[in-house]
Design an enzyme around this catalytic site. Structure first.
Site, PDB file in Angstrom:
ATOM      1  CG  ASP A 196      -1.812   1.243   1.454  1.00 39.75           C
ATOM      2  OD1 ASP A 196      -2.315   1.386   0.333  1.00 39.75           O
ATOM      3  OD2 ASP A 196      -1.973   1.951   2.235  1.00 39.75           O
ATOM      4  CB  SER A 197       0.178   4.886  -0.507  1.00 35.78           C
ATOM      5  OG  SER A 197      -0.862   4.896   0.355  1.00 35.78           O
ATOM      6  N   GLY A 221      -3.040   8.950  -3.732  1.00 40.67           N
ATOM      7  CA  GLY A 221      -4.609   9.361  -4.194  1.00 40.67           C
ATOM      8  C   GLY A 221      -4.499  10.765  -5.113  1.00 40.67           C
ATOM      9  CB  CYS A 280      -3.075   0.370  -2.346  1.00 42.94           C
ATOM     10  SG  CYS A 280      -3.116   2.096  -2.889  1.00 42.94           S
ATOM     11  CG  ASN A 281      -9.438   0.571  -2.391  1.00 41.98           C
ATOM     12  OD1 ASN A 281     -10.521   0.190  -3.093  1.00 41.98           O
ATOM     13  ND2 ASN A 281      -8.881   0.523  -1.267  1.00 41.98           N
ATOM     14  CD  GLU A 302      -0.296   6.843   5.952  1.00 42.10           C
ATOM     15  OE1 GLU A 302       1.025   6.929   6.225  1.00 42.10           O
ATOM     16  OE2 GLU A 302      -0.535   5.580   5.579  1.00 42.10           O
ATOM     17  CB  CYS A 355      -9.385   4.572   0.690  1.00 44.41           C
ATOM     18  SG  CYS A 355      -7.800   5.013   1.077  1.00 44.41           S
ATOM     19  CG  HIS A 397      -5.043   5.032   4.547  1.00 44.21           C
ATOM     20  ND1 HIS A 397      -4.411   4.591   3.317  1.00 44.21           N
ATOM     21  CD2 HIS A 397      -3.947   5.500   5.189  1.00 44.21           C
ATOM     22  CE1 HIS A 397      -3.078   4.736   3.115  1.00 44.21           C
ATOM     23  NE2 HIS A 397      -2.665   5.128   4.513  1.00 44.21           N
TER      24      HIS A 397
HETATM   25  N1  DGL Z   1      -4.832   3.021   0.933  1.00 38.76           N
HETATM   26  C1  DGL Z   1      -4.918   3.357  -0.321  1.00 38.76           C
HETATM   27  C2  DGL Z   1      -5.958   3.270  -1.115  1.00 38.76           C
HETATM   28  O1  DGL Z   1      -6.605   2.210  -0.752  1.00 38.76           O
HETATM   29  C3  DGL Z   1      -4.103   4.789  -0.895  1.00 38.76           C
HETATM   30  C4  DGL Z   1      -4.378   6.059  -0.185  1.00 38.76           C
HETATM   31  C5  DGL Z   1      -3.477   7.018  -0.797  1.00 38.76           C
HETATM   32  O2  DGL Z   1      -2.298   7.048  -0.577  1.00 38.76           O
HETATM   33  O3  DGL Z   1      -3.959   8.214  -1.250  1.00 38.76           O
HETATM   34  O4  DGL Z   1      -6.558   3.984  -2.019  1.00 38.76           O
END
Ligand code: DGL
Length: 266
Positions: A10-11, A43, A73-74, A152, A184, A186
């Site tokens: 993931d990010s 994102g 990560c979406n 975060e 997402c 997160h």
């Molecule tokens: N957790 C991620 C997602 O599912 C990335 C969110 C991000 O880094 O902006 O999209």
């Protein structure tokens, strides 16, 4: 092959919500997690950048000898999955199709709202996936760019949290959706806050359970489940592993093993 690890990335911290469910569903599997904290958030980035970050990570996981990769990560699933599946030699599973499937199973009135990053919303990955599953479903999308920094930064318990959530969710509450996809990885971290804001009648869907189901099915079908592993976990972050470890503890609800610093393209 069977004892090889499953790679997850993931990010940043968000993918840990998938890792948590996956390690419960498949406790014998060895897991390697990569949090791309130096490039977070994805994102607000372009497709080209997200694809480059994702490919670098997937290649690194491939070098570690993983047997399968979960794009937890979406945003990366929406924008880079097809490229990863073309270029990586092991199976790569994304989170969009499983999330859409869970929502399609859940909705009674055919109205589904999607909370996601700007990049995921612009890709229309969820509305398209929902349409493929059921033409009658109408999707309403809402980008929530402040949610990822809130999580975060470990700010979810500060008083700004509920205010930001209310602001983003007001149009979602008016949309008539009976099902809301946490699009997402997160967002499950603030699931309680989202549920309180939207009320009990709206069903929140996150893809973790369906993704874990899919990983299990794939490994079973190809006879690659680990029969006797102890379920080890190795974590890499591309920036500040100490901070990552501290924040990750809140998501996983337990102390993590050492988090290793890994810069992919220094
Ligand atoms: N957790 C991620 C997602 O599912 C990335 C969110 C991000 O880094 O902006 O999209």
């Amino acid at each position: 092959m069977n004892t090889r690890a499953i790679g997850i990335f993931d990010s940043g911290l968000g993918g840990l919500t998938i890792l948590k469910t996956l390690s419960k569903a498949l406790p014998k599997e060895n897991l390697i997690y990569f949090g791309d904290t130096v490039n977070t958030p994805y994102g607000s980035k372009s497709k080209a950048a997200i694809t480059r970050f994702s490919l670098d990570i997937a290649r690194f996981l491939e070098q570690q000898g993983v047997k399968l990769i979960v794009v937890a990560c979406n945003t990366a699933s929406a924008l880079a999955l097809a490229e990863l599946q073309k270029k990586i030699s092991v199976p790569v599973i994304g989170v969009i199709e499983p999330g859409a499937l869970a929502a399609a199973r859940s909705t009674q009135n055919g109205r589904v709202a999607v909370l996601a990053t700007e990049a995921t919303v612009h890709s229309k990955a969820y509305p398209l996936a929902l349409q493929r599953l059921d033409k009658r479903i109408r999707a309403f999308q809402r980008a929530c760019p402040m949610f990822v920094p809130l999580i975060e930064e470990g700010w979810t318990h500060k008083s700004a949290g509920p205010l930001i959530v209310q602001d983003y969710l007001a149009p979602v509450a008016r949309s008539g959706a009976d099902t809301v996809i946490l699009g997402c990885t997160h967002y499950p971290v603030i699931k309680r806050l989202i549920a309180q804001t939207l009320g009990k009648k709206i069903h929140l869907v996150d893809s973790a359970d369906v993704v874990a189901e899919e990983v299990k099915t794939r490994l079973t079908r190809t006879d690659r489940l680990n029969p006797r592993g102890r379920g080890s976990l190795k974590i890499y972050a591309s920036d500040d592993p100490v901070r990552f470890k501290r924040l990750a503890k809140h998501i996983l609800g337990r102390e993590l093993p050492r988090v290793y610093l890994k810069k992919l393209n220094p």
